[in-house]
Write a protein that holds these residues in place. Structure first.
Motif, short mmCIF file in Angstrom:
data_model
loop_
_atom_site.label_atom_id
_atom_site.label_comp_id
_atom_site.label_asym_id
_atom_site.label_seq_id
_atom_site.Cartn_x
_atom_site.Cartn_y
_atom_site.Cartn_z
N LYS A 61 0.85 -1.20 0.00
CA LYS A 61 0.00 0.00 0.00
C LYS A 61 0.88 1.24 0.00
O LYS A 61 1.99 1.23 0.52
CB LYS A 61 -0.90 0.02 1.25
CG LYS A 61 -1.76 -1.22 1.40
CD LYS A 61 -2.83 -1.25 0.35
CE LYS A 61 -3.70 -2.47 0.57
NZ LYS A 61 -4.28 -3.01 -0.60
N GLN A 62 0.37 2.33 -0.54
CA GLN A 62 1.10 3.59 -0.52
C GLN A 62 1.07 4.17 0.88
O GLN A 62 0.06 4.10 1.58
CB GLN A 62 0.48 4.57 -1.51
CG GLN A 62 0.68 4.19 -2.95
CD GLN A 62 0.15 5.26 -3.90
OE1 GLN A 62 -0.57 6.16 -3.49
NE2 GLN A 62 0.50 5.15 -5.15
N SER A 63 2.21 4.77 1.30
CA SER A 63 2.30 5.30 2.66
C SER A 63 1.70 6.69 2.76
O SER A 63 1.37 7.14 3.86
CB SER A 63 3.76 5.35 3.10
OG SER A 63 4.47 6.27 2.30
N GLY A 64 1.58 7.40 1.67
CA GLY A 64 1.05 8.75 1.71
C GLY A 64 2.11 9.80 1.90
O GLY A 64 1.83 11.00 1.87
N LYS A 65 3.36 9.39 2.10
CA LYS A 65 4.45 10.35 2.27
C LYS A 65 4.93 10.81 0.91
O LYS A 65 4.86 10.09 -0.08
CB LYS A 65 5.62 9.71 3.02
CG LYS A 65 5.30 9.31 4.43
CD LYS A 65 6.51 8.69 5.08
CE LYS A 65 6.22 8.29 6.51
NZ LYS A 65 7.41 7.67 7.12
N LYS A 66 5.45 12.04 0.86
CA LYS A 66 6.02 12.56 -0.37
C LYS A 66 7.40 11.94 -0.57
O LYS A 66 8.09 11.61 0.40
CB LYS A 66 6.13 14.08 -0.30
CG LYS A 66 4.80 14.78 -0.26
CD LYS A 66 4.99 16.27 -0.24
CE LYS A 66 3.65 16.98 -0.21
NZ LYS A 66 3.82 18.44 -0.14
N GLN A 70 11.99 13.67 4.39
CA GLN A 70 10.74 13.98 5.08
C GLN A 70 10.92 15.20 5.99
O GLN A 70 12.03 15.57 6.37
CB GLN A 70 10.29 12.76 5.90
CG GLN A 70 10.03 11.53 5.04
CD GLN A 70 8.92 11.75 4.03
OE1 GLN A 70 7.86 12.23 4.37
NE2 GLN A 70 9.18 11.41 2.79
#
Length: 85
Positions: A61-66, A70
């Motif tokens: 799944k995608q973590s949502g972080k850019k 960070q």
């Protein structure tokens, strides 16, 4: 009355032969459509065309972080030098 007319009989015979030809063609096309990489020599990359969207390659799944560093993480960069090589 219509059954004794030779034009009607010839038309019916031509329609029956047309139906037979189209039925054979349909069977050939259905056979070709049902082939995939498991039951023919076709490459796996051609499987999804007739089945729709391909399965995802990864289940992560995608973590949502850019992407990249960070927020709050101290970065380190090389300092410029007076005499580069």
């Amino acid at each position: 009355m219509c059954a004794s007319n030779p034009e009607v009989i010839a038309y019916i015979i031509s329609l029956e032969s047309q139906i037979k030809d189209l039925t054979e063609r349909l069977q050939v096309l259905e056979f070709r459509l049902n082939q995939n990489s498991r039951n023919s020599s076709k490459p796996p990359s051609s499987d999804y065309i007739s089945k729709g969207k391909p399965n995802p390659k990864s289940l992560r799944k995608q973590s949502g972080k850019k992407p990249g560093g960070q927020e709050g993480h101290p970065g380190t960069t090389l300092e410029m030098v007076d005499n580069p090589d």
